[in-house]
Design an enzyme around this catalytic site. Structure first.
Site, short mmCIF file in Angstrom:
data_model
loop_
_atom_site.label_atom_id
_atom_site.label_comp_id
_atom_site.label_asym_id
_atom_site.label_seq_id
_atom_site.Cartn_x
_atom_site.Cartn_y
_atom_site.Cartn_z
N SER A 13 0.30 5.17 5.23
CA SER A 13 -1.00 5.35 5.88
C SER A 13 -0.95 6.34 7.04
CB SER A 13 -1.53 4.00 6.37
OG SER A 13 -1.70 3.11 5.29
N HIS B 185 -1.87 4.45 12.06
CA HIS B 185 -3.00 5.28 11.65
C HIS B 185 -3.34 6.31 12.73
CE1 HIS B 185 -4.72 2.36 8.40
NE2 HIS B 185 -3.42 2.54 8.30
#
Length: 297
Positions: free
Chosen positions: A201, A248
């Site tokens: 991610s 993230h």
């Protein structure tokens, strides 16, 4: 342009090309004045030059390969081969690791990102703080849940292909790896030491950041990517999904910075700016890792 007509006798007296003696020509290299046929003519700022003068750098013409088309980031445009080759390799690598960790739970424990394990009262014997820095990289390619790898690989496929074409293979791979490392480093710095995380991610959010920069550079409508990024950030900060927001955000910031340098570096200093920015981001990643390690040891 004025032209001078020649008699048939004069035409037959033309010299032969210095590389192809059987080919008569009336054109000479502007540097060495050797006769050159059309096949040997290299366009220069004034007239034509021979291949030897161009290769030797003695002329003012373009160096070999200078006329090769280049993309926005300065990488040569591949005229053959698969333009999405690196993206496909990354997808296959993630899938291969996913299958491997499904078969071996021991392998999963060795590849996930964790600062220190086990918790007190036992003494930590593994984790990044114990010198296992490789986990910052292996966690980028490791997934445990099918929904997780499905989402990341779909995002990689749709974002990665256009970026690979726009940046070139080496720059694109550099962007992916640095984004993933930035996500891992921020997760290592801010997450509780016994919290494990994994997945691509961070790298995927780096591709989001670079895509936004690229669309801005090309003056394209940014609303689709902004909406998609906003939706992903909503999921990121939703506590019900148990997502590592640190990875993230780290990947997003790292990808945006590297992406900006790749597509906006001035042409005359493009290589220096691009390499310097990547080195600077890597230095920050190493600094965050060292700081967290010092806190835990």
């Amino acid at each position: 342009m004025d032209q001078v007509s020649e008699s048939p006798q004069e035409a037959h007296s033309l010299p032969g090309c210095y590389r192809h003696p059987d080919r008569e020509t009336g054109v000479r290299c502007t540097r060495c004045e050797r006769p050159i046929c059309p096949e040997c003519m290299v366009s220069a700022s004034v007239g034509f030059q021979c291949p030897d003068c161009v290769r030797g750098g003695s002329g003012t013409g373009h160096r070999p390969g200078a006329s090769q088309p280049r993309n926005l980031a300065g990488a040569p445009v591949a005229v053959s081969g698969d333009p999405h080759l690196v993206t496909k390799i990354l997808v296959l690598l993630n899938l291969a690791v996913f299958i491997a960790v499904q078969v071996s739970s021991t392998l999963l424990g060795q590849m996930m990102l964790i600062a220190a394990w086990p918790p007190a009262p036992w003494t930590p014997t593994e984790g990044v703080a114990e010198g296992q820095w490789y986990r910052l990289v292996t966690a980028m390619f490791t997934h445990e849940e099918i929904w997780h790898i499905a989402f990341n690989m779909l995002s990689l496929w749709f974002l990665g292909g256009p970026l690979e074409e726009a940046l070139g293979r080496i720059r694109y791979l550099t962007l992916y790896l640095i984004s993933g490392l930035a996500g891992s480093a921020l997760a290592y710095l801010l997450q509780p030491e016994h919290t494990a995380s994994l997945g691509a991610s961070g790298a995927i959010f780096g591709l989001f950041g670079a895509t936004a920069v690229l669309m801005r550079r090309r003056n394209l409508d940014m609303r689709p990517v902004i909406v998609l990024l906003a939706i992903n950030l909503l999921f990121t900060f939703n506590p019900g999904f148990n997502i590592s927001w640190q990875a993230h955000i780290g990947g997003l910031v790292g990808g945006a910075i590297v992406g900006y340098a790749l597509v906006n570096a001035p042409r005359e200093r493009r290589g220096l700016v691009q390499a310097g920015t990547c080195a600077l981001v890597l230095a920050v990643i190493v600094g965050m890792t060292l700081l967290r390690t010092a806190q835990l040891t």
